[in-house]
Scaffold this motif. Structure first.
Motif, short mmCIF file in Angstrom:
data_model
loop_
_atom_site.label_atom_id
_atom_site.label_comp_id
_atom_site.label_asym_id
_atom_site.label_seq_id
_atom_site.Cartn_x
_atom_site.Cartn_y
_atom_site.Cartn_z
N GLY A 76 91.24 15.45 52.36
CA GLY A 76 91.27 16.55 51.41
C GLY A 76 92.37 17.55 51.75
O GLY A 76 93.03 18.12 50.87
N LEU A 102 90.28 9.50 44.71
CA LEU A 102 91.08 10.57 44.12
C LEU A 102 90.20 11.76 43.76
O LEU A 102 90.53 12.91 44.05
CB LEU A 102 91.84 10.04 42.89
CG LEU A 102 92.69 11.08 42.15
CD1 LEU A 102 93.71 11.74 43.07
CD2 LEU A 102 93.41 10.44 40.96
N ASN A 103 89.06 11.48 43.14
CA ASN A 103 88.19 12.59 42.75
C ASN A 103 87.58 13.29 43.95
O ASN A 103 87.33 14.50 43.90
CB ASN A 103 87.11 12.10 41.78
CG ASN A 103 87.65 12.01 40.36
OD1 ASN A 103 88.52 12.79 39.98
ND2 ASN A 103 87.14 11.07 39.59
N ARG A 106 90.26 15.56 45.16
CA ARG A 106 90.45 16.64 44.18
C ARG A 106 89.33 17.67 44.30
O ARG A 106 89.58 18.87 44.20
CB ARG A 106 90.50 16.07 42.75
CG ARG A 106 91.80 15.31 42.46
CD ARG A 106 91.79 14.72 41.06
NE ARG A 106 91.88 15.74 40.03
CZ ARG A 106 93.01 16.11 39.44
NH1 ARG A 106 94.14 15.55 39.80
NH2 ARG A 106 93.01 17.03 38.52
N ARG A 107 88.12 17.19 44.53
CA ARG A 107 86.98 18.13 44.71
C ARG A 107 87.21 19.01 45.93
O ARG A 107 87.05 20.23 45.87
CB ARG A 107 85.69 17.34 44.90
CG ARG A 107 84.78 17.36 43.68
CD ARG A 107 83.35 16.98 44.01
NE ARG A 107 83.21 15.81 44.86
CZ ARG A 107 83.18 14.55 44.41
NH1 ARG A 107 83.28 14.30 43.11
NH2 ARG A 107 83.03 13.55 45.24
N ARG A 109 89.97 19.78 47.23
CA ARG A 109 91.11 20.67 46.99
C ARG A 109 90.83 21.69 45.89
O ARG A 109 91.69 22.50 45.54
CB ARG A 109 92.36 19.84 46.61
CG ARG A 109 92.89 19.00 47.76
CD ARG A 109 93.93 17.97 47.31
NE ARG A 109 94.19 17.03 48.40
CZ ARG A 109 94.92 15.92 48.28
NH1 ARG A 109 95.46 15.62 47.10
NH2 ARG A 109 95.10 15.12 49.30
N ASP A 111 90.23 21.01 42.67
CA ASP A 111 90.69 20.59 41.34
C ASP A 111 89.56 19.94 40.56
O ASP A 111 88.59 19.46 41.14
CB ASP A 111 91.84 19.57 41.47
CG ASP A 111 93.05 20.18 42.15
OD1 ASP A 111 93.26 21.41 42.01
OD2 ASP A 111 93.79 19.43 42.83
N ASP A 112 89.71 19.87 39.25
CA ASP A 112 88.73 19.18 38.42
C ASP A 112 88.83 17.67 38.65
O ASP A 112 89.89 17.17 39.02
CB ASP A 112 89.00 19.44 36.92
CG ASP A 112 88.66 20.88 36.57
OD1 ASP A 112 87.86 21.49 37.31
OD2 ASP A 112 89.22 21.39 35.58
N GLU A 113 87.73 16.99 38.39
CA GLU A 113 87.77 15.53 38.45
C GLU A 113 88.68 14.98 37.36
O GLU A 113 88.82 15.60 36.30
CB GLU A 113 86.36 14.95 38.31
CG GLU A 113 85.50 15.24 39.53
CD GLU A 113 84.30 14.32 39.62
OE1 GLU A 113 84.15 13.44 38.76
OE2 GLU A 113 83.51 14.51 40.56
N ILE A 114 89.27 13.86 37.63
CA ILE A 114 90.19 13.27 36.66
C ILE A 114 89.39 12.33 35.74
O ILE A 114 88.52 11.60 36.20
CB ILE A 114 91.34 12.54 37.38
CG1 ILE A 114 92.45 12.19 36.40
CG2 ILE A 114 90.86 11.29 38.12
CD1 ILE A 114 93.75 11.80 37.10
#
Lengths: 258, 401
Positions: A76, A102-103, A106-107, A109, A111-114
């Protein structure tokens, strides 16, 4: 960006890294070369957070203390390790694995899930980058992959996860010349001012394709010499003998695995 | 031949239940088995709400059996596809069914088979002479109540020569009272018939399931048997497959997934009784907490069954220090030119794989789940029905939560 100071790592009673210092700036590519058993892979896994190591010293990434983090939190924070021996995971398909990975970062960091559609675009670009065939996404992670496919999959994952620091552990081992070219092209395409890399290799060959800013020689758990890319050429001609000889008597390297 | 009901009823009063000394029952919870009470089928007023949700949402014909009696309201017996005759056994003359089913029971019936013969008067008779596309579903439900906590029922599947069909048997129970179900399935496959037979066993963890499947296969017939042994305090399914005709093949596979104190028991015997038959046994177990698994897989190659080709594998994943598995591949070969292979593995989650997933940012718990379902899902790969596949996947997700 990456700051390593007096890093020591032991596995059981065997000291492997014995006070390693290294600084990697933003966007720099550092090559670490060394003979078998010098601690190259141990260094890579110490950065990624493998269990079972006794670790001391300092390792920070943009000021954050990596040594305190679990492997998933290091990912992360932006660390990516390209494995020398990517693990086969039968029954888990690549698409699901990549999207979960990736998700997850992103979590961490914030960010929203893709979404599924955007993810497919990301995955497709990454597949194109390393010339992976269409059915790749539906196969199990590394299961039944050829050596070359496994290594390409590592670079593909790196492209998807967009790390700040990529550590590539003997990415060239087991590759024929065509696969090497594909992998190296992938790595070069991912170079950029926001991404630093540590390229670990036994042979100079890889560095013909991925030109490093700095080359370090790792012998018996320490960096014994640093230079620019011409150092790799020197090593190709002269081997590691001049670094190893004076150490031979007092430090058998048994127990340390590459 | 199958024991007659009259004989079974005569014996049922003086039956001796299996003990730890019976190899096939060695790891069963004998105390709990002794608390099961059986009697003449009595049915239930209505199918309880809690089990309705558990029935896979398959289109097509189905027979729902509650406490040993067919619930005609919940069954779907109209618009049965051509090539299939679905009958309710309660309404049939017992001897005619026994005669027509022609199932060999190679192994002496145990006490619970005798109980089933005595009291399992209700059930389903499936006769296939064609190629129905829709899955035929049998649902067996036990609703324990005071006087008699267990049910017995019977499923008979007769596949005419060159016919093909898919049958799914779902076995469930209602509530959290102690009790159990005892289901015997008799399958006969005519020459070149093809049957895919799936059992979904998911009784509550307070109940016991005793399943027994006897199969007789004629020449070049093909059986695919799939077992998902998931529920029950003690969930047991025993298969006896008799390859009677040349070139018959039986492919048995399954998954058992235990949590808590569950004991999941699979007892398999495949008898190669003719030349050039093929058999496969491929089972996987995942055992968590203090659960245990038993896999007792036998292949008997009879004299004259030359050209036998058999493979057995049993792979287990133990997720806890208190979980255990007993895996016993058995081979008895009395023929020439046979190829029989077997292998069994017991392991834990692959630490290297766990680390690999975590190095990609996937948290430890999720990485474990991913590896477990990767291991288990491979047993679902060849299921044709998405409905059945997602039923299993949802069930496993619930169990892991």
């Amino acid at each position: 960006m990456l700051h390593v100071e007096n890093l020591t790592v032991s596995i059981g009673d065997t000291p492997i890294l014995k006070g390693l210092d290294l600084d990697v700036g933003h966007g720099e590519v550092h090559a670490i070369m060394g003979p078998n058993g010098s601690g190259k892979s141990t260094f890579a896994h110490a950065l990624a957070g493998r269990d079972g190591y006794d670790v001391a010293g300092t390792v920070t990434l943009d000021g954050a203390d990596l040594l305190e983090m679990e492997p998933e939190d290091r990912a992360g924070a932006g660390v990516f390790l390209g494995f020398q021996y990517p693990v086969e995971i039968p029954g888990v398909n690549n698409m699901y694995f990549l999207r979960t990975a990736l998700n997850s970062v992103r979590r961490i960091r914030g960010d929203d899930e893709i979404g599924a559609r955007d993810f497919l675009k990301v995955a497709q670009e990454a597949m194109d980058l390393v010339e992976m065939k269409k059915d790749f996404l539906y196969r199990s992670v590394n299961a039944g992959f050829s050596g070359g496919e496994k290594k390409r999959n590592e670079i593909l994952q790196m492209a998807v996860m967009q790390p700040k620091l990529a550590v590539l552990d003997e990415t060239d081992s087991g590759l024929d010349i065509d696969a090497l070219r594909v992998v190296a092209a992938g790595v070069n395409a991912l170079r950029g001012p926001d991404r630093s890399m540590i390229v670990i290799t036994h042979y100079q060959r890889l560095l013909d394709y991925i030109k490093p800013d700095f080359v370090h020689v790792l012998v018996d758990g320490k960096i014994v010499h640093s230079g620019d890319h011409t150092l790799a050429l020197h090593l190709e001609d002269h081997g590691y003998a001049s670094y190893v000889n004076h150490d031979l008597d007092d430090s058998p390297l048994s127990g340390a695995t590459a | 031949m199958v024991q007659s009901r009259a004989a079974a009823l005569e014996q049922v009063g003086s039956l001796k239940l299996p003990t730890k000394r019976d190899e096939a029952w060695r790891y069963a919870p004998h105390k709990s088995l002794g608390r099961l009470t059986f009697g003449p089928a009595r049915g239930a007023d209505a199918l309880p709400q809690d089990v309705q949700r558990q029935i896979p949402d398959l289109d097509g014909p189905r027979i729902v059996i509650v406490n040993g009696v067919v619930d005609t309201g919940c069954s779907r017996l109209v618009d049965v596809p051509s090539g299939v005759r679905l009958d309710i056994l309660d309404e049939m003359d017992d001897e005619s069914v026994t005669d027509s089913s022609q199932v060999e029971q190679s192994v002496a019936p145990d006490a619970f088979v005798t109980i089933n013969r005595a009291y399992g008067t209700g059930g389903a008779l499936i006769r296939v002479d064609g190629h129905p596309e829709q899955t035929i579903q049998i649902v067996d439900v036990v609703v324990p109540n005071g006087a008699q906590n267990s049910s017995a029922s019977r499923v008979v599947i007769e596949m005419a020569a060159e016919s093909s069909a898919t049958v799914v048997e779902t076995r469930i129970g209602s509530g959290d009272k102690f009790g159990g179900s005892n289901v015997c399935t008799e399958i006969s496959l005519g020459a070149e018939a093809k049957l895919t037979h799936t059992i979904l066993q998911d009784l509550p963890s307070t109940q016991i399931h005793l399943g027994r499947v006897d199969v007789t296969q004629a020449a070049r017939s093909v059986l695919r048997a799939r077992l998902f042994n998931l529920g029950s305090e003690y969930g047991r399914v025993a298969y006896q497959v008799y390859l009677a005709g040349e070139g018959a093949s039986a492919d048995l596979s399954g998954l058992y997934f235990g949590t808590g104190q569950q004991v999941l028991d699979q007892q398999l015997t495949v008898i190669h009784g003719a030349k050039d038959c093929t058999s496969r046994q491929s089972y996987r177990g995942v055992l968590d907490d203090s659960s245990s698994g038993i896999w007792n897989g036998g292949v008997d190659v009879r004299p004259g069954a030359d050209g036998t080709d058999s493979e057995q594998s049993n792979d287990n994943l133990l997720l806890s220090r208190h979980a255990e598995v007993n895996t016993m591949p058995r081979l008895e070969i009395l023929a020439d030119e046979v190829s029989c292979q077997h292998g069994a593995t017991v392991g834990q989650l692959d630490e290297e794989a766990l680390y690999y997933l975590r190095s990609r940012g996937i948290p430890k718990d999720e990485a474990s789940r991913l590896l477990i379902s990767g291991f288990a899902d491979q047993m679902m790969d060849d299921l044709e029905s998405d409905t059945v596949r997602s039923w299993i996947a949802e069930r496993l997700e619930r169990g892991n939560a």
